[in-house]
Design a protein around this motif. Structure first.
Motif, PDB file in Angstrom:
ATOM      1  N   LYS A  26       0.831  -1.204   0.000  1.00 60.54           N
ATOM      2  CA  LYS A  26       0.000   0.000   0.000  1.00 60.54           C
ATOM      3  C   LYS A  26       0.870   1.260   0.000  1.00 60.54           C
ATOM      4  CE  LYS A  26      -3.831   2.133   2.475  1.00 60.54           C
ATOM      5  NZ  LYS A  26      -4.749   2.041   3.608  1.00 60.54           N
ATOM      6  N   LYS A  27       1.920   1.271   0.830  1.00 57.59           N
ATOM      7  CA  LYS A  27       2.836   2.419   0.870  1.00 57.59           C
ATOM      8  C   LYS A  27       3.602   2.549  -0.446  1.00 57.59           C
ATOM      9  CE  LYS A  27       3.628   2.966   5.784  1.00 57.59           C
ATOM     10  NZ  LYS A  27       4.637   3.102   6.841  1.00 57.59           N
ATOM     11  N   LEU A  28       3.999   1.419  -1.022  1.00 61.82           N
ATOM     12  CA  LEU A  28       4.710   1.442  -2.295  1.00 61.82           C
ATOM     13  C   LEU A  28       3.823   2.009  -3.401  1.00 61.82           C
ATOM     14  CD1 LEU A  28       7.233   0.732  -3.958  1.00 61.82           C
ATOM     15  CD2 LEU A  28       6.218  -1.544  -4.313  1.00 61.82           C
ATOM     16  N   TYR A  29       2.565   1.567  -3.444  1.00 55.42           N
ATOM     17  CA  TYR A  29       1.614   2.080  -4.441  1.00 55.42           C
ATOM     18  C   TYR A  29       1.441   3.592  -4.288  1.00 55.42           C
ATOM     19  CZ  TYR A  29      -2.804   3.374  -6.542  1.00 55.42           C
ATOM     20  OH  TYR A  29      -3.771   4.022  -7.257  1.00 55.42           O
ATOM     21  N   LYS A  30       1.258   4.041  -3.058  1.00 53.00           N
ATOM     22  CA  LYS A  30       1.059   5.469  -2.809  1.00 53.00           C
ATOM     23  C   LYS A  30       2.294   6.265  -3.248  1.00 53.00           C
ATOM     24  CE  LYS A  30       0.474   6.415   1.456  1.00 53.00           C
ATOM     25  NZ  LYS A  30       0.124   6.777   2.824  1.00 53.00           N
ATOM     26  N   THR A  31       3.470   5.785  -2.899  1.00 53.40           N
ATOM     27  CA  THR A  31       4.701   6.473  -3.277  1.00 53.40           C
ATOM     28  C   THR A  31       4.871   6.500  -4.787  1.00 53.40           C
ATOM     29  OG1 THR A  31       5.744   5.847  -1.191  1.00 53.40           O
ATOM     30  CG2 THR A  31       7.213   6.517  -2.973  1.00 53.40           C
ATOM     31  N   MET A  32       4.605   5.387  -5.457  1.00 50.50           N
ATOM     32  CA  MET A  32       4.747   5.334  -6.911  1.00 50.50           C
ATOM     33  C   MET A  32       3.715   6.239  -7.600  1.00 50.50           C
ATOM     34  SD  MET A  32       7.390   3.565  -7.314  1.00 50.50           S
ATOM     35  CE  MET A  32       7.413   3.342  -9.072  1.00 50.50           C
ATOM     36  N   TYR A  33       2.520   6.291  -7.051  1.00 50.55           N
ATOM     37  CA  TYR A  33       1.477   7.160  -7.583  1.00 50.55           C
ATOM     38  C   TYR A  33       1.903   8.629  -7.479  1.00 50.55           C
ATOM     39  CZ  TYR A  33      -3.073   9.435  -8.080  1.00 50.55           C
ATOM     40  OH  TYR A  33      -4.101  10.246  -8.490  1.00 50.55           O
ATOM     41  N   LEU A  34       2.374   9.018  -6.295  1.00 52.80           N
ATOM     42  CA  LEU A  34       2.809  10.402  -6.086  1.00 52.80           C
ATOM     43  C   LEU A  34       4.035  10.719  -6.943  1.00 52.80           C
ATOM     44  CD1 LEU A  34       2.254  10.585  -2.236  1.00 52.80           C
ATOM     45  CD2 LEU A  34       0.901  11.744  -3.997  1.00 52.80           C
ATOM     46  N   TRP A  35       4.949   9.764  -7.066  1.00 52.00           N
ATOM     47  CA  TRP A  35       6.129   9.947  -7.903  1.00 52.00           C
ATOM     48  C   TRP A  35       5.720  10.176  -9.363  1.00 52.00           C
ATOM     49  CZ3 TRP A  35       8.072   6.326 -11.605  1.00 52.00           C
ATOM     50  CH2 TRP A  35       9.323   6.646 -12.114  1.00 52.00           C
ATOM     51  N   ALA A  36       4.760   9.390  -9.841  1.00 49.65           N
ATOM     52  CA  ALA A  36       4.299   9.539 -11.227  1.00 49.65           C
ATOM     53  C   ALA A  36       3.619  10.888 -11.442  1.00 49.65           C
ATOM     54  CB  ALA A  36       3.353   8.397 -11.596  1.00 49.65           C
ATOM     55  N   ILE A  37       2.787  11.304 -10.501  1.00 52.31           N
ATOM     56  CA  ILE A  37       2.134  12.619 -10.604  1.00 52.31           C
ATOM     57  C   ILE A  37       3.193  13.719 -10.651  1.00 52.31           C
ATOM     58  CG2 ILE A  37       0.691  14.309  -9.366  1.00 52.31           C
ATOM     59  CD1 ILE A  37      -0.975  12.154 -10.603  1.00 52.31           C
ATOM     60  N   GLY A  38       4.160  13.660  -9.734  1.00 50.03           N
ATOM     61  CA  GLY A  38       5.220  14.667  -9.699  1.00 50.03           C
ATOM     62  C   GLY A  38       6.052  14.667 -10.970  1.00 50.03           C
ATOM     63  N   GLY A  39       6.385  13.495 -11.469  1.00 52.24           N
ATOM     64  CA  GLY A  39       7.165  13.400 -12.699  1.00 52.24           C
ATOM     65  C   GLY A  39       6.414  13.967 -13.892  1.00 52.24           C
ATOM     66  N   LEU A  40       5.144  13.615 -14.006  1.00 55.34           N
ATOM     67  CA  LEU A  40       4.335  14.135 -15.108  1.00 55.34           C
ATOM     68  C   LEU A  40       4.184  15.651 -15.039  1.00 55.34           C
ATOM     69  CD1 LEU A  40       1.535  11.430 -15.327  1.00 55.34           C
ATOM     70  CD2 LEU A  40       3.265  11.937 -17.064  1.00 55.34           C
ATOM     71  N   LEU A  41       3.922  16.152 -13.846  1.00 52.86           N
ATOM     72  CA  LEU A  41       3.757  17.601 -13.696  1.00 52.86           C
ATOM     73  C   LEU A  41       5.048  18.352 -13.993  1.00 52.86           C
ATOM     74  CD1 LEU A  41       1.412  17.797 -10.580  1.00 52.86           C
ATOM     75  CD2 LEU A  41       0.851  18.324 -12.967  1.00 52.86           C
ATOM     76  N   TYR A  42       6.181  17.793 -13.564  1.00 53.36           N
ATOM     77  CA  TYR A  42       7.433  18.475 -13.837  1.00 53.36           C
ATOM     78  C   TYR A  42       7.735  18.479 -15.337  1.00 53.36           C
ATOM     79  CZ  TYR A  42      12.000  20.389 -13.840  1.00 53.36           C
ATOM     80  OH  TYR A  42      13.052  21.204 -14.116  1.00 53.36           O
ATOM     81  N   CYS A  43       7.493  17.357 -16.006  1.00 49.69           N
ATOM     82  CA  CYS A  43       7.704  17.314 -17.462  1.00 49.69           C
ATOM     83  C   CYS A  43       6.781  18.304 -18.168  1.00 49.69           C
ATOM     84  CB  CYS A  43       7.493  15.897 -17.995  1.00 49.69           C
ATOM     85  SG  CYS A  43       8.852  14.786 -17.591  1.00 49.69           S
ATOM     86  N   LEU A  44       5.544  18.405 -17.710  1.00 50.61           N
ATOM     87  CA  LEU A  44       4.614  19.381 -18.278  1.00 50.61           C
ATOM     88  C   LEU A  44       5.124  20.806 -18.050  1.00 50.61           C
ATOM     89  CD1 LEU A  44       1.898  19.930 -19.667  1.00 50.61           C
ATOM     90  CD2 LEU A  44       0.832  19.873 -17.405  1.00 50.61           C
ATOM     91  N   PHE A  45       5.610  21.070 -16.858  1.00 52.28           N
ATOM     92  CA  PHE A  45       6.195  22.371 -16.510  1.00 52.28           C
ATOM     93  C   PHE A  45       7.335  22.710 -17.482  1.00 52.28           C
ATOM     94  CE2 PHE A  45       9.299  24.822 -13.954  1.00 52.28           C
ATOM     95  CZ  PHE A  45       8.513  25.888 -13.551  1.00 52.28           C
ATOM     96  N   GLU A  46       8.221  21.744 -17.720  1.00 50.80           N
ATOM     97  CA  GLU A  46       9.331  21.976 -18.650  1.00 50.80           C
ATOM     98  C   GLU A  46       8.838  22.190 -20.078  1.00 50.80           C
ATOM     99  OE1 GLU A  46      12.492  19.020 -18.409  1.00 50.80           O
ATOM    100  OE2 GLU A  46      13.626  20.574 -17.366  1.00 50.80           O
ATOM    101  N   LEU A  47       7.863  21.427 -20.493  1.00 54.91           N
ATOM    102  CA  LEU A  47       7.328  21.585 -21.853  1.00 54.91           C
ATOM    103  C   LEU A  47       6.729  22.970 -22.052  1.00 54.91           C
ATOM    104  CD1 LEU A  47       5.690  18.096 -22.445  1.00 54.91           C
ATOM    105  CD2 LEU A  47       7.652  19.055 -23.666  1.00 54.91           C
ATOM    106  N   ILE A  48       6.036  23.455 -21.038  1.00 55.30           N
ATOM    107  CA  ILE A  48       5.419  24.780 -21.130  1.00 55.30           C
ATOM    108  C   ILE A  48       6.482  25.882 -21.169  1.00 55.30           C
ATOM    109  CG2 ILE A  48       4.025  26.476 -19.868  1.00 55.30           C
ATOM    110  CD1 ILE A  48       2.307  24.040 -18.908  1.00 55.30           C
ATOM    111  N   PHE A  49       7.479  25.802 -20.295  1.00 54.63           N
ATOM    112  CA  PHE A  49       8.429  26.902 -20.152  1.00 54.63           C
ATOM    113  C   PHE A  49       9.707  26.759 -20.978  1.00 54.63           C
ATOM    114  CE2 PHE A  49       5.743  27.311 -16.420  1.00 54.63           C
ATOM    115  CZ  PHE A  49       5.413  28.648 -16.519  1.00 54.63           C
ATOM    116  N   ARG A  50      10.101  25.529 -21.323  1.00 54.66           N
ATOM    117  CA  ARG A  50      11.319  25.327 -22.123  1.00 54.66           C
ATOM    118  C   ARG A  50      11.015  24.857 -23.543  1.00 54.66           C
ATOM    119  NH1 ARG A  50      15.348  21.255 -19.663  1.00 54.66           N
ATOM    120  NH2 ARG A  50      16.608  22.000 -21.392  1.00 54.66           N
ATOM    121  N   GLY A  51       9.834  24.295 -23.720  1.00 51.16           N
ATOM    122  CA  GLY A  51       9.463  23.779 -25.036  1.00 51.16           C
ATOM    123  C   GLY A  51       9.901  22.355 -25.283  1.00 51.16           C
TER     124      GLY A  51
END
Length: 145
Positions: free
Chosen positions: A6-31
């Motif tokens: 359960k803890k592993l799933y939660k951590t992986m879920y949060l990691w994926a959300i953070g990774g996706l959001l950061y990549c989106l952030f870079e795409l918006i501001f760096r292209g």
């Protein structure tokens, strides 16, 4: 074992959300972005989110943000040395930025990480509350009253 999964799933879920959001952030501001930024961004998101999980809610939010900024800057330095210098991927280069170290970290981006870590902390807490039924987020800006 069930609690671990359960803890592993939660951590992986949060990691994926953070990774996706950061990549989106870079795409918006760096292209553009690089797949490794998914891993690095997710790691930083999880680490920022763990601040008030392990230190407690009594820590003022600006202090959590400062620690988050230092964690992100340190992660960026380590990732930059490995990815950009050792592996030669040249994902980013801050050599033209003021107060940079080896072109991998710089003061202007560390200041940005301070504010971005605040977003990450609050978003992580909201996700934990709404998705996983954890404690309702509450913050102090200077000290507990």
């Amino acid at each position: 074992m069930k609690l671990f999964l359960k803890k592993l799933y939660k951590t992986m879920y949060l990691w994926a959300i953070g990774g996706l959001l950061y990549c989106l952030f870079e795409l918006i501001f760096r292209g553009h972005t690089h797949w490794t930024m998914f891993a690095v961004g997710g790691f930083c998101f999880v680490m920022c989110g763990l601040l008030n999980e392990h230190i407690g809610w009594d820590m003022p939010l600006p202090l959590q943000m400062l620690i988050g900024c230092l964690v992100i800057t340190g992660t960026e330095l380590i990732a930059g040395v490995v990815l950009n210098i050792w592996l030669g991927l040249n994902i980013w280069d801050y050599s033209n930025m003021p107060l940079n170290l080896w072109g991998q970290i710089c003061l202007p981006f560390s200041c940005l990480w301070f504010f971005l870590s605040g977003v990450a902390i609050v978003l992580d807490d909201e996700l934990r509350y709404n998705m996983f039924g954890e404690e309702k987020p509450h913050y102090y800006f200077w000290r507990k009253k």
